[in-house]
Design a protein around this motif. Structure first.
Motif, short mmCIF file in Angstrom:
data_model
loop_
_atom_site.label_atom_id
_atom_site.label_comp_id
_atom_site.label_asym_id
_atom_site.label_seq_id
_atom_site.Cartn_x
_atom_site.Cartn_y
_atom_site.Cartn_z
N TRP A 1 6.85 -0.73 7.43
CA TRP A 1 6.19 0.59 7.43
C TRP A 1 7.26 1.66 7.24
N ARG A 2 7.10 2.48 6.16
CA ARG A 2 8.03 3.56 5.89
C ARG A 2 7.24 4.83 5.58
N GLU A 3 7.80 5.97 6.02
CA GLU A 3 7.19 7.27 5.76
C GLU A 3 8.22 8.16 5.07
N TYR A 4 7.84 8.69 3.88
CA TYR A 4 8.70 9.59 3.11
C TYR A 4 8.10 10.99 3.09
N SER A 5 8.97 11.98 3.11
CA SER A 5 8.51 13.35 3.01
C SER A 5 9.68 14.22 2.56
N SER A 6 9.42 15.49 2.35
CA SER A 6 10.47 16.46 2.03
C SER A 6 10.47 17.53 3.12
N PRO A 7 11.56 18.29 3.28
CA PRO A 7 11.62 19.25 4.38
C PRO A 7 10.65 20.41 4.24
N HIS A 8 10.18 20.69 3.01
CA HIS A 8 9.25 21.80 2.82
C HIS A 8 7.79 21.38 2.98
N ASP A 9 7.54 20.08 3.07
CA ASP A 9 6.17 19.58 3.15
C ASP A 9 5.75 19.56 4.62
N MET A 10 5.03 20.59 5.06
CA MET A 10 4.63 20.67 6.47
C MET A 10 3.63 19.58 6.83
N ARG B 1 1.94 -6.49 3.36
CA ARG B 1 3.32 -6.71 3.78
C ARG B 1 4.15 -5.43 3.78
N ARG B 2 3.65 -4.36 3.15
CA ARG B 2 4.40 -3.11 3.14
C ARG B 2 3.41 -1.94 3.09
N PHE B 3 3.64 -0.97 3.97
CA PHE B 3 2.81 0.24 4.02
C PHE B 3 3.76 1.43 3.90
N ILE B 4 3.59 2.21 2.82
CA ILE B 4 4.47 3.35 2.53
C ILE B 4 3.63 4.62 2.52
N GLY B 5 3.93 5.51 3.45
CA GLY B 5 3.27 6.81 3.49
C GLY B 5 4.14 7.86 2.81
N VAL B 6 3.52 8.69 1.96
CA VAL B 6 4.23 9.71 1.19
C VAL B 6 3.59 11.06 1.47
N GLY B 7 4.35 11.96 2.10
CA GLY B 7 3.76 13.24 2.48
C GLY B 7 2.51 13.01 3.30
N SER B 8 2.59 12.07 4.21
CA SER B 8 1.40 11.57 4.89
C SER B 8 0.77 12.62 5.80
N ILE C 1 0.85 -1.19 0.00
CA ILE C 1 0.00 0.00 0.00
C ILE C 1 0.89 1.24 0.00
N VAL C 2 0.67 2.12 -0.98
CA VAL C 2 1.36 3.42 -1.05
C VAL C 2 0.28 4.48 -0.87
N ALA C 3 0.38 5.27 0.20
CA ALA C 3 -0.67 6.23 0.55
C ALA C 3 -0.09 7.63 0.60
N HIS C 4 -0.72 8.56 -0.10
CA HIS C 4 -0.23 9.94 -0.18
C HIS C 4 -1.17 10.88 0.58
N SER C 5 -0.59 11.82 1.31
CA SER C 5 -1.31 12.91 1.97
C SER C 5 -2.37 12.35 2.93
N GLN C 6 -3.63 12.73 2.73
CA GLN C 6 -4.69 12.28 3.64
C GLN C 6 -4.86 10.76 3.60
N GLY C 7 -4.48 10.15 2.48
CA GLY C 7 -4.58 8.70 2.40
C GLY C 7 -3.69 8.00 3.41
N GLY C 8 -2.58 8.68 3.83
CA GLY C 8 -1.74 8.07 4.86
C GLY C 8 -2.48 7.88 6.17
N TYR C 9 -3.28 8.88 6.54
CA TYR C 9 -4.07 8.75 7.78
C TYR C 9 -5.16 7.69 7.63
N LEU C 10 -5.84 7.70 6.47
CA LEU C 10 -6.93 6.75 6.27
C LEU C 10 -6.43 5.31 6.29
N MET C 11 -5.30 5.05 5.61
CA MET C 11 -4.80 3.68 5.57
C MET C 11 -4.21 3.27 6.92
#
Length: 477
Positions: free
Chosen positions: A177-186, A29-36, A3-13
């Motif tokens: 479980w991994r969470e990715y983001s960038s430093p400008h993404d509050m 087996r893998r949950f990846i949050g992006v700009g979660s 599962i790859v979940a972006h933004s609000q989808g990170g909270y929902l998943m």
């Protein structure tokens, strides 16, 4: 299942995969949050309480009281201090536009000593009092008491309603479980609440603009799609290929992160330098920092807009070249010179000399421009050196070089050559009639251009040494 979940989808998943959910989803087996949005939404839901909300708003409304009560100890002395430093700097820079033949004149020396003494007396007599009167003291006491009371109420409400648990028990359930983001993404880069250990990954190389960083995670030039491709190779059983691909992506992302840090440093230095120059005249007349920057709000807004657009375009172009470099390095091709991507960063030590030399020269040139302009307005253009308008582009060029050197860019010698050409044009401009005589002794511009030439030479020597010490990061990709 991955599962790859972006933004609000990170909270929902996260809610779907929570151990307290109705179904355990054993196939995941893998949950990846992006700009979660997991952190901000979770924080908002925690504070969604009739007892917590008013308390938080109460703390927000106490901020003006805090600022006003602590004014005599904080921002009021700061304005006086900045104005005093500017005036002392003005007196110190007067030497650079004084004819060298008159530096030893006892009368002028006495006048300068009296000016310095008068400025020190003005600074001491205008020094703000650090004592609190009754009104400011009462504001601080009332703010402290109310903040303590509201804090106790919020703490009691949180104890009665504990926050939503962030731990998925993923290790026991064998979920990566991994969470990715960038430093400008509050949205995804909030510091609190904390996630379990080893969940948050090093931030992804950004573009540098908050909206772009949140919406372009999956862009073809980004590193995240390549990171997911490495996961896919591993899932297909191609372990050696997955390891090689993952190492290549890691090296690429590391270089892009360092390049992004350098680019943001340069942008911040440019904004701070030119904002200070815009506010300096108002700060020289009055000690209010707030009024000085409010007076220059329009050029500051234009400066922010232009620099944001410019650095965003540069970041997008660099990201495209980095993606082509990555593809070429894996396929064994040689990229063309037109599309070559190269990142060379100067270490901290070699940056010092060119930064200090060019920053000093830039301040001297800008100050000389202002001083000659005021003199021309008072006595007429025929009594002032005609080359002083060229000092302004010289000063701006030196300040640009200083910002680039401080950020870690290996500045080329052609920048110094262009600045030297402008200085030479100013040197051969017509002097004022009253300053005719020995070219280098009785002309006030002689001392100034001599100081600028010294700064230029020192900056050039420092930059040439810095280029030799620069580290080519793209050679490691």
């Amino acid at each position: 299942m991955v599962i790859v979940a972006h933004s609000q989808g990170g909270y929902l998943m996260h809610r779907v995969l929570s151990p307290t959910a109705d179904r355990r989803h054993p196939k995941v087996r893998r949950f990846i949050g992006v700009g979660s949005g997991l952190k901000p939404i979770n924080l908002l839901k925690t504070f969604d309480n009739s007892r917590i909300g008013p308390g938080l708003w109460g703390l927000v409304f106490l901020v003006p009281g805090w600022l006003w009560g602590l004014g005599p100890w904080t921002w009021q002395p700061l304005g006086w201090l900045v104005q005093t430093v500017l005036r002392q700097l003005c007196l110190a820079l007067q030497v650079t536009v004084t004819p060298s033949a008159t530096l030893g004149d006892p009368h002028l020396t006495e006048l300068r000593r009296e000016a310095i003494a008068a400025e020190l007396h003005r600074a001491l007599t205008a020094a703000p009092s650090l004592r609190l009167d009754l009104a400011h003291g009462a504001a601080i006491v009332v703010s402290l008491a109310l903040a303590f009371l509201l804090g106790r109420l919020i703490h009691a409400a949180l104890q009665a309603r504990p926050p939503y648990p962030l731990d998925l028990d993923h290790h026991h359930r064998r979920i990566e479980w991994r969470e990715y983001s960038s430093p400008h993404d509050m949205v995804g880069r909030m510091l609190a609440p904390a996630l379990p250990d080893n969940v948050e990954q090093p931030w992804i190389a950004p573009v540098g603009q908050p909206l772009s960083d949140h919406t372009l995670y999956f862009h073809r030039t980004g590193s995240l799609p390549r990171r997911l491709a490495a996961d896919l190779l591993g899932d297909l059983g191609l372990e050696p290929e997955a390891a090689d691909w993952d190492q290549a992506v890691t090296r690429l992302d590391k270089v892009r992160r360092q390049q992004g840090t350098r680019r943001r440093t340069l942008q911040g230095l440019l904004i701070g330098t030119f904002a200070t120059l815009l506010a300096a005249p108002r700060l020289f007349d009055g000690p209010s920092i707030l009024l000085a920057y409010l007076h220059a709000w329009l050029p500051l807004a234009l400066l922010l807009l232009v620099l944001t657009v410019l650095f965003s375009l540069l970041a997008h172009r660099s990201a495209g070249r980095a993606a082509r470099r990555f593809t070429a390095s894996l396929s064994g091709d040689t990229p063309s010179r037109r599309t070559r991507w190269r990142v060379r960063i100067v270490p901290l030590g070699p940056r010092l000399l060119p930064t200090v030399a060019t920053a000093t020269g830039g301040l001297v040139a800008v100050y000389g421009t202002v001083r000659f302009f005021l003199t021309a307005r008072q006595y007429g253009d025929t009594h002032v050196w005609q080359g002083y308008p060229l000092l302004f582009p010289v000063g701006i060029g030196l300040l640009l070089v200083a910002c680039a050197s401080a950020a870690g860019y290996p500045v080329r010698a052609r920048w110094y050559g262009a600045i030297a050409v402008l200085g030479s044009m100013a040197l051969y401009s017509a002097p004022a009639p009253s300053a005719m005589g020995a070219p280098w002794e009785l002309r006030p511009e002689g001392t100034l251009l001599g100081a600028l030439a010294m700064c230029l030479v020192l900056g050039l020597i420092g930059s040439l040494h810095a280029r030799l010490r620069a580290v080519d990061l793209t050679a490691q990709v």
